[in-house]
Design an enzyme around this catalytic site. Structure first.
Site, PDB file in Angstrom:
ATOM      1  N   LYS A   1     -12.872  -1.567   5.550  1.00 26.46           N
ATOM      2  CA  LYS A   1     -12.263  -2.444   6.555  1.00 26.46           C
ATOM      3  C   LYS A   1     -12.913  -2.235   7.921  1.00 26.46           C
ATOM      4  CE  LYS A   1      -9.022  -2.790   3.203  1.00 26.46           C
ATOM      5  NZ  LYS A   1      -8.180  -1.963   2.363  1.00 26.46           N
TER       6      LYS A   1
ATOM      7  N   ASP B   1      -2.131   6.760   6.054  1.00 26.42           N
ATOM      8  CA  ASP B   1      -3.150   5.886   5.469  1.00 26.42           C
ATOM      9  C   ASP B   1      -3.509   4.866   6.555  1.00 26.42           C
ATOM     10  OD1 ASP B   1      -4.643   3.965   4.178  1.00 26.42           O
ATOM     11  OD2 ASP B   1      -3.184   3.566   2.591  1.00 26.42           O
TER      12      ASP B   1
ATOM     13  N   TRP C   1       0.827  -1.215   0.000  1.00 29.38           N
ATOM     14  CA  TRP C   1       0.000   0.000   0.000  1.00 29.38           C
ATOM     15  C   TRP C   1       0.851   1.250   0.000  1.00 29.38           C
ATOM     16  CZ3 TRP C   1      -4.348  -0.433  -2.122  1.00 29.38           C
ATOM     17  CH2 TRP C   1      -5.089  -1.599  -1.979  1.00 29.38           C
TER      18      TRP C   1
HETATM   19  C1  LIG Z   1      -7.586  -1.425   1.306  1.00 28.28           C
HETATM   20  C2  LIG Z   1      -6.499  -0.411   1.437  1.00 28.28           C
HETATM   21  C3  LIG Z   1      -6.365   0.656   0.542  1.00 28.28           C
HETATM   22  C4  LIG Z   1      -7.216   0.812  -0.688  1.00 28.28           C
HETATM   23  O1  LIG Z   1      -8.495   1.159  -0.402  1.00 28.28           O
HETATM   24  P1  LIG Z   1      -9.489   1.452  -1.619  1.00 28.28           P
HETATM   25  O2  LIG Z   1     -10.684   1.920  -0.893  1.00 28.28           O
HETATM   26  O3  LIG Z   1      -9.673   0.158  -2.345  1.00 28.28           O
HETATM   27  O4  LIG Z   1      -8.880   2.474  -2.462  1.00 28.28           O
HETATM   28  C5  LIG Z   1      -5.369   1.569   0.768  1.00 28.28           C
HETATM   29  N1  LIG Z   1      -4.544   1.462   1.804  1.00 28.28           N
HETATM   30  C6  LIG Z   1      -4.635   0.440   2.689  1.00 28.28           C
HETATM   31  C7  LIG Z   1      -3.702   0.377   3.835  1.00 28.28           C
HETATM   32  C8  LIG Z   1      -5.619  -0.527   2.525  1.00 28.28           C
HETATM   33  O5  LIG Z   1      -5.717  -1.529   3.395  1.00 28.28           O
END
Ligand SMILES: *Cc1c(COP(=O)(O)O)cnc(C)c1O
Length: 367
Positions: A200, A176, A102
């Protein structure tokens, strides 16, 4: 199959109480004669839903008044572009940690727009450890520092001491937190920006949430699309165009559920206990192993490998029959992954450990 324990990394399991409430309100919300999904986002009914969701998030995260909450389109990934476009000019420098897939995706997007300095990592795709701070290389000119607090694919998370060293640089820290937001208390005031895709720990996919210090809004490059410019969202209560209304509503139900279960501090205790017992079981086992540095193991995504990977297919088939779903690891890392977000009840982890014990017992002669 009945409703099962679903270990998917995302979209992931949502709290059953939330799903039941949504079901009950699905056709006719609050005696309005319509579903939330069918309401104008400008109506006073929907505005009350939207405002309540923000108020509840502010309460559970204890968000200071000088921070805005934005409800954004395009998931977390859209902000991989949004961040450099909103905060930099092309010739400037930014600091990024490369701790996994990521992080690397965020770096790839940012590199289109600005000079990216890698503070740490980048030599392997799926590191299992964040190296010691003595090896980190911050750039004194960097406009901000970006990190992914929890790498969802490997289950590698920043530890407190490391974060302290990041905050000590005195730059806006952008995190993030897609896979660990709301999993434990954090001090929002130490961050410039916290952002997360919803699927999530928050709600349905597509929606992203950003908690942003106000002074970071309003510096976007001229070429920034309106729908990537945070000022557009801040000036229009995230309703410049039609927001993801139903996802926003469901996120609100999840924030409310978190409040009623005792908030983030209380769920953090459960999360720690869930993760600890699973790691403890894996560590004492001769049949499974986990490869992540002990101090940096995620509470949310627990990865593990069968020592005899010829049994992987049988493991996945048997676990699915036992109603323990989506345990296959990400293809980039292999092995297995149990994502145990807030909505995964402790009984789900207990059931998984029982299954792991049983499966190992039946195949122990294959080691
Ligand atoms: C799932 C995830 C993303 C991507 O999320 P999207 O909503 O699919 O863009 C980005 N960063 C992390 C750490 C993730 O777990």
């Amino acid at each position: 199959m009945a409703r099962a324990f679903n270990f998917s990394a995302g979209p992931a399991m949502l709290p059953e109480a939330v799903m039941q409430k949504a079901e009950k309100e699905f056709l006719n919300w609050n005696n309005t004669g319509m579903s939330v999904m069918e309401m104008s986002h400008r109506s006073k009914e929907y505005m009350s839903v939207a405002h309540q969701a923000e108020a509840d998030l502010r309460e559970v995260m204890q968000i200071p008044d000088n921070y805005k909450v934005l409800f954004l389109h395009g998931g977390a990934s859209m902000q991989f572009s949004g961040i450099p476009l909103n905060l930099t000019q092309p010739n400037e420098i930014v600091d990024y940690f490369d701790t996994g897939v990521w992080s690397a995706k965020a770096i790839k997007e940012a590199s289109r727009y600005v000079n990216v300095n890698i503070v740490s990592g980048g030599d392997e795709a799926n590191p299992t450890e964040i190296p010691d701070v003595s090896t980190w290389k911050f750039n004194p000119k960097a406009k901000y520092i970006h990190l992914c607090s929890n790498e969802t694919i490997t289950g590698l998370a920043f530890q407190e001491a490391h974060l302290e060293h990041v905050f000590a640089q005195g730059k806006p820290v952008i995190a993030d937190m897609s896979s660990d937001i709301l999993s434990r208390p954090i001090d929002v005031s130490r961050y410039g920006i916290i952002y997360a895709g919803a699927q999530k720990n928050i709600g349905p996919a597509g929606l992203a949430i950003m908690v942003i210090r106000e002074d970071l809004i309003g510096q976007a490059r001229d070429i920034t699309p309106s729908l990537l410019n945070w000022k557009t969202y801040a000036d229009n209560e995230s309703m410049f165009n039609t927001p993801a209304t139903y996802s926003w509503y469901l996120a609100g139900l999840v924030f409310d559920w978190l409040k009623t279960t005792g908030g983030v501090a209380s769920i953090a205790k459960v999360n720690q206990r869930k993760a600890q017992k699973l790691y403890d079981y894996i560590d004492q086992s001769s049949f499974y192993h986990n490869s992540i540095a002990a101090e940096q193991r995620s509470w949310m995504n627990v990865t593990f490998f069968l020592k005899n990977n010829a049994l992987d297919a049988a493991f996945l088939e048997t676990s699915q029959k036992a109603e323990l779903l989506s345990l296959k690891g990400h293809k980039a890392f292999g092995g297995m992954r149990a994502s145990i977000y807030n909505a995964m009840p402790e009984e789900g982890v207990d059931a998984l450990i029982t299954f792991l014990t049983d499966f190992a017992g039946r195949h122990v002669n294959t080691l």
